[in-house]
Write a protein that holds these residues in place. Structure first.
Motif, short mmCIF file in Angstrom:
data_model
loop_
_atom_site.label_atom_id
_atom_site.label_comp_id
_atom_site.label_asym_id
_atom_site.label_seq_id
_atom_site.Cartn_x
_atom_site.Cartn_y
_atom_site.Cartn_z
N GLU A 127 0.85 -1.21 -0.04
CA GLU A 127 0.15 -0.09 -0.01
C GLU A 127 0.89 1.19 0.09
N HIS A 128 1.24 1.83 -1.07
CA HIS A 128 1.68 2.92 -1.19
C HIS A 128 1.09 4.35 -0.93
N SER A 129 -0.26 4.34 -1.20
CA SER A 129 -0.74 5.81 -1.27
C SER A 129 -2.14 5.94 -0.64
N PRO A 183 9.30 0.31 4.83
CA PRO A 183 9.50 1.55 4.40
C PRO A 183 10.03 1.75 2.85
N ASN A 184 9.57 3.07 2.29
CA ASN A 184 10.22 3.20 1.01
C ASN A 184 11.85 3.34 1.35
N GLY A 185 12.46 3.47 0.11
CA GLY A 185 14.11 3.49 0.32
C GLY A 185 14.73 4.48 -0.94
N ILE A 186 15.79 4.76 -0.72
CA ILE A 186 16.50 5.68 -1.49
C ILE A 186 18.06 5.19 -1.73
N GLU A 187 18.63 5.12 -2.81
CA GLU A 187 20.05 4.75 -2.92
C GLU A 187 20.64 5.96 -2.34
N THR A 188 21.06 6.05 -1.04
CA THR A 188 21.36 7.29 -0.17
C THR A 188 22.70 7.96 -0.58
N GLY A 189 23.73 6.99 -1.08
CA GLY A 189 24.83 7.44 -1.50
C GLY A 189 24.76 8.33 -2.83
N SER A 297 8.25 21.08 1.24
CA SER A 297 7.41 20.05 0.78
C SER A 297 5.94 20.65 1.43
N THR A 298 5.03 21.08 0.42
CA THR A 298 3.68 21.70 0.91
C THR A 298 2.54 20.86 1.01
N SER A 299 2.82 19.53 0.74
CA SER A 299 1.61 18.75 0.68
C SER A 299 1.09 18.24 2.16
N PRO A 300 -0.08 18.28 2.35
CA PRO A 300 -0.69 18.06 3.70
C PRO A 300 -1.05 16.79 4.04
N ASP A 301 -0.95 15.80 3.00
CA ASP A 301 -1.53 14.36 3.22
C ASP A 301 -0.68 13.40 2.36
N GLU A 302 0.46 13.06 3.10
CA GLU A 302 1.41 11.90 2.63
C GLU A 302 1.59 10.65 3.26
N THR A 303 1.90 9.94 2.33
CA THR A 303 1.93 8.47 2.98
C THR A 303 3.47 8.15 3.26
N PHE A 304 4.28 8.96 2.76
CA PHE A 304 5.93 8.45 3.29
C PHE A 304 6.69 9.76 3.22
N GLY A 305 6.82 10.43 2.31
CA GLY A 305 7.43 11.62 2.04
C GLY A 305 8.75 11.40 1.18
N LEU A 306 8.93 10.71 0.35
CA LEU A 306 10.28 10.19 -0.19
C LEU A 306 11.19 11.21 -0.32
N ALA A 307 10.56 12.40 -1.16
CA ALA A 307 11.25 13.59 -1.69
C ALA A 307 11.90 14.22 -0.57
N VAL A 308 11.36 14.34 0.59
CA VAL A 308 11.86 14.81 2.03
C VAL A 308 13.12 14.08 2.20
N CYS A 323 5.04 14.67 6.60
CA CYS A 323 6.01 13.51 6.41
C CYS A 323 6.24 12.48 7.12
N PRO A 324 5.29 11.62 6.91
CA PRO A 324 5.33 10.29 7.95
C PRO A 324 6.75 9.69 8.16
N ALA A 325 7.64 9.86 7.00
CA ALA A 325 8.89 9.20 6.99
C ALA A 325 9.80 9.98 8.29
N ILE A 326 9.52 11.25 8.55
CA ILE A 326 10.27 11.79 9.59
C ILE A 326 9.53 11.99 10.80
N GLU A 327 8.19 11.87 10.85
CA GLU A 327 7.30 11.82 11.99
C GLU A 327 7.20 10.56 12.63
N ASP A 328 7.56 9.48 11.99
CA ASP A 328 7.49 8.22 12.56
C ASP A 328 8.72 7.89 13.45
#
Length: 397
Positions: A127-129, A183-189, A297-308, A323-328
Motif C-alpha cells: 500500500e503506497h498511497s 519503508p520506502n527507500g533511496i540509494e542514499t549514496g 514540501s507543501t503537501s498536507p497528506d503524505e503516505t511517506f514523504g520520499l522527496a523529503v 512527512c510520515p517518514a520523519i514524523e515516525d
C-alpha cells in the motif's frame, strides 16, 4: 516490451538460478513515486522477477527493462475491464511463480484475485498511497473501502510504506496481524552533495551562483499544493523556485506564477526519472537537489514523504507540512527538517526565518540518521524476509 505475452518460463517453482520467482503487478508505469520505488527495489531484490503493468507502459517501464527485468503490458482499458482478469490469471498460471506482489489499488484488487485463479496463494500487496482522506489522490469512499477489504483477504499480507500508513490500514479494517511495515527507500549514496554538481547544474539551468533557490519535487497535482509554494516564494524577493515534476496542473501553476509577478523566478524543470535511464539528457534528481538551497514540501497528506528523505540525504535544510517518514522517527533523526504550517503566510515566515538563521546561502548539512535508515538496501532485505516467510511458511487463507 512485450504486450500480453508469456509471463515466464515453465511450470517449475524456481528459475534456473534457484532464486524465488516473483511477479510484480502494478497499475501503471508512468513516472510516479510508487512506480519508481518498484524500479529501485527490483535493482536490489535477489529474485527472478517480472513485471506486469495493467496500463500505461511509460518511462518507468522502459527503465525497468533497461535494468534487466522484463515488463508485460496487459492492455487494460479501464477499471471495469473484467476481461483483464482471466488474461492476468493465465500469465500467472503459465509463469510458475512462487509469489505475486501487487502495487497500487487497481493492481491489488485485480492481482490478488488473478493470483488465486492462477493457482498462486502467496500474495503480498504494498500500500503506497493511502492518505488520511484519499487513496492515490482520489477521495476515499465506502465502496472503495469495501472492495479493498474484500480483496485484501485473498492475500497473504499487506505491506505499508510507513507506520502512519499501517495505522490507517488498521483503522480502515485490515487486521493488524496482516500488516507489515517496509519503508520506502533511496540509494542514499547517490544523493551526497557535490559542489561541482551544484555549479554545473546551475549553469545548465541558467541560475546565478549566488541565487537563493527554493526547491520542490513531486507531481504537479492539486494535493501537492505547489500553488502555495509559488505564492510564498513570490513574496521573498531574492528567492527563486525550482519545481521538479510534471502533471495536470502545470499550466495552472504557470498562471499562478504570472499572477504573482514571479514568472521569471519560477523554473519548471519537468518530470525527472530517478534512477535515470542510460545516457540521461540533462541533470538528474541528485544534481537538481544540489542546485537548491532549501527544500520545501507543501503537501498536507503524505503516505511517506520520499522527496523529503532524498533532500535530507543531499544535505538540504527541509521545511515540510506532512512527512510520515520523519514524523515516525525520534526527533533527533532529522535535525535539518522542520515541520511548518501549510498557509502561505506560514510558508513565507518559515523561509524568512531560515534565511535569518543561515544567512544568504544555507550551508549543507551532513546526511542525517533518517536518510541512512531509509537506504533501499534495508527495504529490500526486509521485503526478502517477508517473501521467504510467505513462501516457506503458511500460505494465505
Amino acid at each position: 516490451m512485450s504486450a500480453r505475452g508469456k509471463s515466464g518460463g515453465g511450470k517449475s517453482a524456481r528459475g534456473k538460478s534457484g532464486r524465488l520467482k516473483v511477479l510484480h503487478v502494478i497499475t501503471g508505469l508512468g513516472i510516479g513515486g510508487a512506480e519508481q520505488q518498484l524500479r529501485l527495489l527490483l535493482r536490489h531484490l535477489p529474485v527472478q522477477g517480472r513485471v506486469v503493468t495493467l496500463t500505461n507502459p511509460g518511462p518507468v517501464a522502459l527503465g525497468i527493462e533497461a535494468d534487466g527485468t522484463p515488463v508485460t503490458h496487459l492492455g487494460m482499458t479501464g477499471n471495469r475491464d473484467l476481461g483483464a482478469l482471466p488474461r492476468l490469471a493465465r500469465l500467472i498460471r503459465e509463469g510458475g511463480y512462487d509469489l505475486v506482489h501487487t502495487h497500487l489499488y487497481r493492481a491489488c484488487v485485480y492481482g490478488r484475485l488473478a493470483a488465486r485463479l492462477g493457482g498462486v496463494r502467496r500474495v503480498i500487496a504494498t500500500e503506497h498511497s493511502l492518505g488520511e482522506s484519499q487513496i492515490e489522490g482520489r477521495p476515499l469512499s465506502t465502496g472503495t473501502r469495501a472492495l479493498y477489504l474484500a480483496s485484501e483477504r485473498l492475500g497473504t499480507s499487506t505491506v505499508a510504506v510507513s507506520a502512519s500508513v499501517a495505522r490507517r490500514l488498521a483503522d480502515w479494517g485490515v487486521a493488524p496481524d496482516r500488516i507489515q511495515v517496509v519503508p520506502n527507500g533511496i540509494e542514499t549514496g547517490r544523493f551526497a552533495f557535490a559542489p561541482r554538481a551544484r555549479r554545473l547544474t546551475r549553469g545548465v539551468l541558467g541560475i546565478p551562483e549566488d541565487a537563493f533557490v527554493v526547491g520542490g519535487v513531486g507531481r504537479l497535482a492539486p494535493g501537492k499544493r505547489f500553488d502555495r509554494l509559488i505564492r510564498a516564494v513570490a513574496s521573498v524577493p531574492e528567492a527563486r523556485l525550482l519545481l521538479v515534476g510534471d502533471g495536470e496542473r502545470r499550466e495552472e501553476l504557470r498562471a499562478v506564477a504570472r499572477e504573482c509577478g514571479a514568472a521569471g523566478r519560477v523554473l519548471f524543470f519537468g518530470a525527472c526519472e530517478d534512477p535515470p535511464l542510460d545516457g540521461p539528457a540533462g541533470p538528474m534528481l541528485p544534481e537538481l537537489l544540489a542546485a537548491m538551497d532549501v527544500f520545501v514540501s507543501t503537501s498536507p497528506d503524505e503516505t511517506f514523504g520520499l522527496a523529503v528523505v532524498e533532500a535530507l540525504a543531499a544535505g538540504l535544510p527541509v521545511l515540510y507540512v506532512a512527512c510520515p517518514a520523519i514524523e515516525d522517527l525520534p526527533a533527533d533523526a532529522a535535525p535539518g527538517a522542520r515541520r511548518i504550517g501549510e498557509s502561505v503566510p506560514e510558508l513565507i515566515g518559515a523561509l524568512h526565518r531560515l534565511r535569518a538563521v543561515h544567512g544568504p546561502r544555507p550551508v549543507r548539512l551532513p546526511a542525517p540518521a533518517a536518510a541512512r535508515r531509509y537506504d533501499i538496501a534495508h527495504s529490500a532485505d526486509r521485503l526478502m524476509t517477508l517473501y521467504d516467510q510467505a513462501v516457506h511458511g503458511r500460505p494465505g487463507p
